[in-house]
Motif scaffolding. Structure first.
Motif, PDB file in Angstrom:
ATOM      1  N   CYS A   1      14.578   7.923   0.723  1.00 55.71           N
ATOM      2  CA  CYS A   1      13.866   8.960   1.469  1.00 55.71           C
ATOM      3  C   CYS A   1      14.796  10.163   1.644  1.00 55.71           C
ATOM      4  CB  CYS A   1      13.452   8.421   2.832  1.00 55.71           C
ATOM      5  SG  CYS A   1      12.761   9.695   3.901  1.00 55.71           S
ATOM      6  N   PRO A   2      14.353  11.376   1.257  1.00 53.71           N
ATOM      7  CA  PRO A   2      15.226  12.549   1.400  1.00 53.71           C
ATOM      8  C   PRO A   2      15.445  12.944   2.859  1.00 53.71           C
ATOM      9  CG  PRO A   2      13.045  13.219   0.655  1.00 53.71           C
ATOM     10  CD  PRO A   2      13.054  11.712   0.679  1.00 53.71           C
ATOM     11  N   ILE A   3      14.633  12.429   3.767  1.00 51.78           N
ATOM     12  CA  ILE A   3      14.728  12.792   5.182  1.00 51.78           C
ATOM     13  C   ILE A   3      15.651  11.831   5.927  1.00 51.78           C
ATOM     14  CG2 ILE A   3      13.419  13.378   7.276  1.00 51.78           C
ATOM     15  CD1 ILE A   3      12.486  14.938   4.727  1.00 51.78           C
ATOM     16  N   CYS A   4      15.314  10.540   5.890  1.00 48.93           N
ATOM     17  CA  CYS A   4      16.060   9.575   6.701  1.00 48.93           C
ATOM     18  C   CYS A   4      16.992   8.705   5.853  1.00 48.93           C
ATOM     19  CB  CYS A   4      15.086   8.697   7.495  1.00 48.93           C
ATOM     20  SG  CYS A   4      14.162   7.545   6.467  1.00 48.93           S
ATOM     21  N   ARG A   5      16.939   8.876   4.517  1.00 50.81           N
ATOM     22  CA  ARG A   5      17.808   8.162   3.582  1.00 50.81           C
ATOM     23  C   ARG A   5      17.529   6.665   3.490  1.00 50.81           C
ATOM     24  NH1 ARG A   5      19.887  12.075   1.267  1.00 50.81           N
ATOM     25  NH2 ARG A   5      20.834  13.750   2.433  1.00 50.81           N
ATOM     26  N   ALA A   6      16.419   6.228   4.034  1.00 52.89           N
ATOM     27  CA  ALA A   6      16.055   4.820   3.894  1.00 52.89           C
ATOM     28  C   ALA A   6      15.778   4.512   2.425  1.00 52.89           C
ATOM     29  CB  ALA A   6      14.816   4.520   4.726  1.00 52.89           C
ATOM     30  N   ALA A   7      16.196   3.345   1.997  1.00 52.54           N
ATOM     31  CA  ALA A   7      15.897   2.917   0.633  1.00 52.54           C
ATOM     32  C   ALA A   7      14.421   2.578   0.542  1.00 52.54           C
ATOM     33  CB  ALA A   7      16.747   1.708   0.269  1.00 52.54           C
ATOM     34  N   ILE A   8      13.765   3.108  -0.448  1.00 50.14           N
ATOM     35  CA  ILE A   8      12.349   2.842  -0.639  1.00 50.14           C
ATOM     36  C   ILE A   8      12.167   2.257  -2.030  1.00 50.14           C
ATOM     37  CG2 ILE A   8      10.027   3.846  -0.755  1.00 50.14           C
ATOM     38  CD1 ILE A   8      11.062   6.073   1.117  1.00 50.14           C
ATOM     39  N   ARG A   9      11.709   1.023  -2.054  1.00 43.42           N
ATOM     40  CA  ARG A   9      11.461   0.359  -3.331  1.00 43.42           C
ATOM     41  C   ARG A   9       9.992   0.497  -3.666  1.00 43.42           C
ATOM     42  NH1 ARG A   9      15.354   0.258  -6.191  1.00 43.42           N
ATOM     43  NH2 ARG A   9      17.197   0.297  -4.914  1.00 43.42           N
ATOM     44  N   LEU A  10       9.690   1.100  -4.764  1.00 44.18           N
ATOM     45  CA  LEU A  10       8.299   1.082  -5.179  1.00 44.18           C
ATOM     46  C   LEU A  10       8.192   1.075  -6.691  1.00 44.18           C
ATOM     47  CD1 LEU A  10       6.454   4.468  -4.554  1.00 44.18           C
ATOM     48  CD2 LEU A  10       8.875   4.239  -4.227  1.00 44.18           C
ATOM     49  N   GLU A  11       7.152   0.439  -7.161  1.00 45.34           N
ATOM     50  CA  GLU A  11       6.855   0.377  -8.582  1.00 45.34           C
ATOM     51  C   GLU A  11       5.511   1.051  -8.783  1.00 45.34           C
ATOM     52  OE1 GLU A  11       8.141  -0.505 -11.500  1.00 45.34           O
ATOM     53  OE2 GLU A  11      10.046  -0.706 -10.458  1.00 45.34           O
ATOM     54  N   PRO A  12       5.507   2.382  -8.759  1.00 43.81           N
ATOM     55  CA  PRO A  12       4.209   3.056  -8.827  1.00 43.81           C
ATOM     56  C   PRO A  12       3.562   2.914 -10.199  1.00 43.81           C
ATOM     57  CG  PRO A  12       5.999   4.664  -8.908  1.00 43.81           C
ATOM     58  CD  PRO A  12       6.633   3.321  -8.722  1.00 43.81           C
ATOM     59  N   SER A  13       2.257   2.777 -10.204  1.00 38.51           N
ATOM     60  CA  SER A  13       1.529   2.742 -11.469  1.00 38.51           C
ATOM     61  C   SER A  13       1.267   4.166 -11.945  1.00 38.51           C
ATOM     62  CB  SER A  13       0.215   1.988 -11.306  1.00 38.51           C
ATOM     63  OG  SER A  13      -0.510   2.518 -10.234  1.00 38.51           O
ATOM     64  N   GLN A  14       1.287   5.098 -11.007  1.00 41.80           N
ATOM     65  CA  GLN A  14       1.129   6.508 -11.347  1.00 41.80           C
ATOM     66  C   GLN A  14       2.495   7.132 -11.557  1.00 41.80           C
ATOM     67  OE1 GLN A  14      -1.315   7.079  -7.591  1.00 41.80           O
ATOM     68  NE2 GLN A  14      -1.649   8.984  -8.721  1.00 41.80           N
ATOM     69  N   ILE A  15       2.498   8.295 -12.188  1.00 35.88           N
ATOM     70  CA  ILE A  15       3.736   9.020 -12.406  1.00 35.88           C
ATOM     71  C   ILE A  15       4.109   9.835 -11.181  1.00 35.88           C
ATOM     72  CG2 ILE A  15       4.658  10.972 -13.752  1.00 35.88           C
ATOM     73  CD1 ILE A  15       3.357   9.595 -16.150  1.00 35.88           C
ATOM     74  N   VAL A  16       3.096  10.321 -10.507  1.00 36.93           N
ATOM     75  CA  VAL A  16       3.346  11.139  -9.331  1.00 36.93           C
ATOM     76  C   VAL A  16       2.314  10.800  -8.267  1.00 36.93           C
ATOM     77  CG1 VAL A  16       1.964  13.063 -10.229  1.00 36.93           C
ATOM     78  CG2 VAL A  16       3.737  13.539  -8.559  1.00 36.93           C
ATOM     79  N   GLY A  17       2.712  10.950  -7.028  1.00 39.00           N
ATOM     80  CA  GLY A  17       1.786  10.676  -5.949  1.00 39.00           C
ATOM     81  C   GLY A  17       2.478  10.901  -4.626  1.00 39.00           C
ATOM     82  N   ASP A  18       1.783  10.601  -3.534  1.00 39.84           N
ATOM     83  CA  ASP A  18       2.422  10.747  -2.239  1.00 39.84           C
ATOM     84  C   ASP A  18       2.273   9.478  -1.423  1.00 39.84           C
ATOM     85  OD1 ASP A  18      -0.215  10.882  -1.278  1.00 39.84           O
ATOM     86  OD2 ASP A  18      -0.176  13.059  -1.153  1.00 39.84           O
TER      87      ASP A  18
END
Ligand code: ZN
Length: 130
Positions: free
Chosen positions: A17-34
């Motif tokens: 996370c660019p704000i709190c620096r928490a590690a975020i693990r995700l395997e998105p099926s999309q290339i971009v999203g929110d």
């Protein structure tokens, strides 16, 4: 979920996370999203690249992304094809060059070599525009 935060590079460090620096693990099926950060709840944009999932503050990316869509639309390039990854590597490079051309940039050979997926192209364009 422990905060093993060794943040050497503030921008361009994937999966954090660019704000709190928490590690975020995700395997998105999309290339971009929110998605909202699970730790600080700020709305983030993710871009899936060959080096990992890059996360941006959605407030920064939204206006930049809108500009990008306009630039690409001027060249008859449908940004949704980029976002869904439905373009090949040659089209991809043409697309990046078209965007750079109309914005008056210059893409270096080294930069071009880094771009191997639609997500790489999007990340590259966003990092240049942000
Ligand atoms: Zn966060």
């Amino acid at each position: 979920m422990d905060g093993t935060a060794s943040s050497r590079t503030p921008e361009g460090s994937p999966d954090h996370c660019p704000i709190c620096r928490a590690a975020i693990r995700l395997e998105p099926s999309q290339i971009v999203g929110d998605l909202p950060c699970p730790s600080c709840s700020v709305l983030l944009w993710f871009v899936k690249t060959t080096t990992g999932v890059h996360l941006y503050d959605a407030r920064d990316v939204k206006p930049v992304f809108e500009r990008l869509v306009v630039v690409l639309a001027d060249r008859d390039i449908d940004v949704t094809r980029l976002m869904t990854g439905k373009i090949d590597s040659i089209e991809l490079l043409k697309l990046v060059m078209a965007a750079e051309d109309s914005a008056g940039w210059n893409i270096t050979d080294e930069d071009a070599e880094q771009i191997r997926s639609p997500g790489d192209a999007l990340h590259y364009l966003l990092s240049r525009l942000l």
